[in-house]
Design a protein around this motif. Structure first.
Motif, PDB file in Angstrom:
ATOM      1  N   PRO A 317      38.009 -11.654 -85.188  1.00  0.00           N
ATOM      2  CA  PRO A 317      37.616 -10.448 -84.465  1.00  0.00           C
ATOM      3  C   PRO A 317      37.850 -10.586 -82.955  1.00  0.00           C
ATOM      4  CG  PRO A 317      35.689 -11.723 -85.055  1.00  0.00           C
ATOM      5  CD  PRO A 317      36.846 -12.373 -85.744  1.00  0.00           C
ATOM      6  N   THR A 318      37.918  -9.432 -82.306  1.00  0.00           N
ATOM      7  CA  THR A 318      38.188  -9.420 -80.886  1.00  0.00           C
ATOM      8  C   THR A 318      37.125  -8.597 -80.169  1.00  0.00           C
ATOM      9  OG1 THR A 318      39.913  -9.038 -79.218  1.00  0.00           O
ATOM     10  CG2 THR A 318      39.724  -7.411 -81.002  1.00  0.00           C
ATOM     11  N   TYR A 319      37.308  -8.379 -78.876  1.00  0.00           N
ATOM     12  CA  TYR A 319      36.318  -7.658 -78.078  1.00  0.00           C
ATOM     13  C   TYR A 319      36.998  -7.005 -76.887  1.00  0.00           C
ATOM     14  CZ  TYR A 319      36.571 -11.502 -74.691  1.00  0.00           C
ATOM     15  OH  TYR A 319      37.013 -12.417 -73.770  1.00  0.00           O
ATOM     16  N   ASP A 320      36.267  -6.177 -76.171  1.00  0.00           N
ATOM     17  CA  ASP A 320      36.785  -5.526 -74.971  1.00  0.00           C
ATOM     18  C   ASP A 320      36.303  -6.303 -73.750  1.00  0.00           C
ATOM     19  OD1 ASP A 320      37.632  -3.939 -72.925  1.00  0.00           O
ATOM     20  OD2 ASP A 320      36.442  -2.171 -73.476  1.00  0.00           O
ATOM     21  N   PRO A 321      37.194  -6.975 -73.017  1.00  0.00           N
ATOM     22  CA  PRO A 321      36.758  -7.755 -71.844  1.00  0.00           C
ATOM     23  C   PRO A 321      36.162  -6.900 -70.744  1.00  0.00           C
ATOM     24  CG  PRO A 321      39.156  -7.658 -71.972  1.00  0.00           C
ATOM     25  CD  PRO A 321      38.645  -7.068 -73.240  1.00  0.00           C
ATOM     26  N   ASN A 322      36.399  -5.573 -70.779  1.00  0.00           N
ATOM     27  CA  ASN A 322      35.782  -4.711 -69.765  1.00  0.00           C
ATOM     28  C   ASN A 322      34.263  -4.679 -69.887  1.00  0.00           C
ATOM     29  OD1 ASN A 322      38.093  -3.415 -68.280  1.00  0.00           O
ATOM     30  ND2 ASN A 322      38.675  -2.880 -70.371  1.00  0.00           N
ATOM     31  N   ALA A 323      33.725  -5.139 -71.016  1.00  0.00           N
ATOM     32  CA  ALA A 323      32.275  -5.164 -71.189  1.00  0.00           C
ATOM     33  C   ALA A 323      31.606  -6.075 -70.170  1.00  0.00           C
ATOM     34  CB  ALA A 323      31.928  -5.620 -72.608  1.00  0.00           C
TER      35      ALA A 323
END
Length: 826
Positions: A317-323
């Motif tokens: 899984p991945t994520y949004d680094p803007n978080a």
């Protein structure tokens, strides 16, 4: 005699007076000397320092450099936002520690008061995120998404919001061009801590309290280059703090730009195809566990074969680094780090470890040649192999007769490798070797770069594991007490394994080496390691350090520092053997276990090479591996608990190659549809004003490629059900029809030609051949087993063959279970 007392000084009193006089004179002398030193000797110096008490410094943060793809498309850059910040120092001066001000601020921003309070509390061992881990003296950002109206309210009512500021600031932006997230490669930022400030104080790159620091990925690896140097303006002020002049100013120096070898379009395709493959695997039925595959994690690496540069790297899984920009919320932090998150912050391309299964057989083949076995010799690919009375079978007891090592790679004949490894184990002295054993199979793995980091320019790469004699001894010493405590001679399967490990877990048993020879057991590798190995086979034997960074370019474009490819060794294979292995791996793609995934591939124009692998891990479903290469690229994909290699990962890898070279489903090569038919050579241009020349990128290259790859539909009459392998004759007829209508041309000079479709003849014998579940020949209950299965269309799982153990056979495997339970390490 008189009654009048004497009033004169006694000798004792006189002595006391003298001592007091001496002390007083000494103190006066010391004070006078100190005053002379301060006012005369060092007067000028202290006057200069005192003048500094009337100088205030204002820090101008440097603009952080951009991270660009190979063509100049920004992957991470900066944008101006309205940032609302709170001064913790000012808030703590208030009777309620600023609680009232923060509550009013929450109302203006539309946030919950608790959320705002959590933003300004300091992180420590007992305070969970969200919290502030930067300097307590630095303004703490509450939000970087304030509207102009909210900012005006705060500034116009400054008396209601003491210690609160609303200012436009440059903040980090992770642009995701074309949908290419690239999260684990890029990393993220967070504020500098007091400890980091202290440690970097005397270095060439000290931090300021206002700095944001890279915490992972490229942001961390190239932090010094990207960060730049903050500017400092010094103002002279009077005793009331009013500015009376400017002393001096050091202008800010913007950070340099990092050009990477990532191609945003290929990155998007890789991420998309990995995700689609995992979704498809979750629809397939696992006959062993009687449930669908979980396909809970995966990774894919696309690498330039001749340089080691990484063109795409995806982890799921991945994520949004803007978080992370502007401070992470409690909800987002829990989603990224909670037990149910499956840890998307991990870059599984460099940090995910698993048994490699049959893609490891290139190492075993090289080891056999090193040990003196002839590559072209005849080796019995029997239907089974016996060790100490235990029988291991090939898939469906297939017997290929006498074959050479090249054919053993093509059909993935396990029994050939069992025999070779077992013979070497016996030559080395068996379970009690005399002298120093040769250990060719383990030595070769180290020479291929396994058990060590590849040296990629990303932080926290893991080493994997080569379970050689040294590792077994160290592992046994660390776990002996626990094994001896829980092991039982006649207990459950796991208890039996613990009992045997307690007795001789530090010894290399026959089953250990047999299991290891086909990439199972306690062997662990990472996708980046296997991509490096297959790229080395493609380029003639050079093991390159994988690199993502390609060049560091100054903000004005005048200084360019290229990051040249570096090698960390050569494959332990001579050129003649390497050529034979190359031909065998091409055979895997054309007539072996991967052929059904490369039906219709234009092999004459773009030679494809492949190796499939399916590994089992105790307590989990099988891990899918697919390793491939052409003259230009190596691509390796893995899916945890995803099924077979060609079944789960094969279609996705094929689609990535189609996008790279512009190959449609009918085999036609269309140059204009190719994303990157040859690796990018030139660097993007950075103008003197800091702007970057970069091409436009479509909204979603992955969806575009799907449309490009669809060729003319085949006639529906006589079609087989989906997933049904066709006969070689049927495939040949279809190849003939397609060759007649495909475009001409060659690969180098224009649109090339291709043939066939995505379907093809049924696979050859299984990727790993059956060996039954008896895995625990290894000594560890965490390894993977040599298991019997075939690379079957549709990702289905064939039944496993469970061998039996002969009583009293030393070094043989634990008794196989007949109730469906998996052996330890399987």
């Amino acid at each position: 005699m008189t009654n009048i007392p004497e009033t004169g000084r006694t000798p004792r009193v006189q002595i006391r007076l003298v001592v007091i006089q001496i002390l007083v004179l000494s103190l006066l002398g010391t004070l006078g000397g100190r005053l002379w030193y301060l006012q005369i000797r060092e007067g000028a110096e202290y006057a200069k320092e005192a003048s500094g008490n009337h100088v205030q410094q204002v820090v101008d943060p440097a603009v952080r450099g951009s991270i660009l793809d190979a063509r100049g498309v920004p992957l991470a850059d900066n944008e101006t936002r309205l940032v609302v910040s709170a001064s913790r120092t000012e808030l703590l001066k208030m009777p309620d520690d600023g609680a009232g001000v923060l509550a009013k601020l929450a109302g203006v921003l539309g946030m919950a008061p608790k959320e705002v309070q959590e933003k300004v509390r300091l992180c420590d061992a007992e305070t969970p995120q969200p919290c502030w881990n930067g300097s307590p003296y630095q303004p703490i950002p509450i939000t970087d998404e304030a509207t102009a109206r909210q900012a005006l309210q705060i500034r116009e009512r400054a008396e209601d919001f003491p210690g609160i500021t609303a200012e436009p600031q440059a903040v980090r932006r992770y642009a995701a061009p074309g949908g290419a997230n690239t999260a684990q490669v890029l990393g993220y930022l967070s504020p500098v801590t007091d400890d980091e400030l202290q440690k970097a104080q005397d270095t060439d790159s000290p931090y300021l309290r206002s700095d944001q620091v890279g915490r992972s990925g490229l942001e961390r690896e190239y932090d010094a280059e990207l960060r730049g140097k903050a500017g400092v303006t010094r103002y002279e002020v009077d005793n009331l703090g009013r500015v009376i002049g400017e002393a001096e100013a050091d202008p800010a120096e913007p950070g340099a730009n990092l050009v990477t070898s990532i191609d945003a379009r290929v990155q998007r395709v890789a991420e998309f195809e990995l995700n689609e493959a995992m979704k498809a695997a979750r629809k397939e039925w696992d006959r062993n566990t009687q449930e669908t595959y979980k396909a809970d994690a995966g990774a894919v690496v696309v690498m330039e074969a001749k340089t080691g540069r990484v063109v795409a790297m995806a982890s799921n899984p991945t994520y949004d680094p803007n978080a992370w920009v502007g401070g992470i919320s409690a909800k987002d932090y829990a989603a990224l780090t909670g037990k149910s998150s499956n840890y998307p912050l991990l870059n599984r391309a460099i940090q995910g470890q698993a048994a490699p299964g049959s893609i490891f057989k290139v190492v075993s083949t090289a080891a056999a040649v090193q040990a003196g076995y002839d590559f072209d010799g005849g080796y019995n690919c029997s239907s089974s192999y016996s060790v100490g009375g235990q029988v291991f079978k090939n898939f469906e007891s297939q017997n290929h007769g006498s074959i050479d090592l090249g054919r053993a790679l093509e059909v993935s004949c396990d029994t050939v490798y069992y025999s070779l490894a077992h013979n070497e184990w016996k030559k080395d002295g068996g379970i009690d070797p005399k002298g120093k054993p040769n250990d060719y199979f383990y030595k070769a793995a180290h020479e291929f770069g396994l058990g060590a980091v590849t040296g990629i320019d990303l932080p926290n790469e893991v080493t994997g594991r080569v379970p050689d004699r040294q590792w077994k001894q160290e592992y046994w010493e660390a776990n002996k007490d626990a094994w001896c405590k829980t092991g039982k001679k006649d207990g459950s399967y796991v208890e039996i394994i613990a009992y045997e490990n307690c007795l001789e877990g530090n010894k290399m048993r026959a089953g250990d080496e047999i299991n290891y020879s086909i990439g199972q057991g306690d062997t662990l590798v990472t996708p980046i390691q296997m991509a490096t190995i297959y790229a080395a086979i493609a380029n003639g034997g050079t093991l390159y350090n994988p690199t993502v960074g390609k060049a560091v370019v100054s903000a004005d474009g005048k200084q360019v520092t290229e990051i040249e490819p570096k090698s960390h060794g050569k494959l332990p294979v001579d050129q003649a053997t390497l050529k034979q292995m190359d031909e065998a791996l091409e055979g895997v793609a054309t007539r072996g276990t991967a052929a059904w995934r490369f039906g219709g591939w234009p092999q004459d124009e773009i030679a494809m090479h492949a190796k499939t692998g399916t590994a089992e891990v105790y307590g989990k479903q099988t891990t899918s591996w697919f390793a491939t290469y052409t003259e230009d690229y190596a691509i390796v994909m893995t899916i945890s608990q995803g099924g077979t290699g060609s079944g789960a990962s094969g279609p996705a890898v094929r689609n990535i190659y189609d996008a790279l070279y512009g190959v449609s489903d009918d085999g036609t090569i269309t140059e204009k549809n190719a994303l990157l038919p040859t690796p990018q050579k030139s660097l993007p241009k950075v103008r003197t004003d800091g702007t970057i020349t970069s091409p436009k990128i479509s909204k979603d290259p992955a969806k575009e490629q799907q449309a490009y790859q669809k060729g003319p539909e085949e006639p529906t009459g006589g079609q087989l059900p989906a997933g049904t392998p066709q006969s070689p004759e049927a495939n040949t007829n279809r190849e003939t029809r397609r060759r007649r209508r495909r475009g001409g041309g060659s690969r180098g000079g224009g649109p090339g030609s291709g043939s066939g479709s995505g379907s093809g003849p049924g696979p050859g014998p299984g990727c790993c051949g059956p060996v039954g579940a008896a895995a625990a020949l290894t000594g560890s209950a965490t390894g993977s087993a040599a298991t019997g299965h075939q690379e079957a269309p549709g990702g289905g799982r064939p039944r496993r063959l469970m061998p039996r153990r002969a009583a009293g056979a030393r070094g043989a495997l634990p008794a196989a279970l007949t109730d469906g339970r998996k052996a330890a390490g399987s």
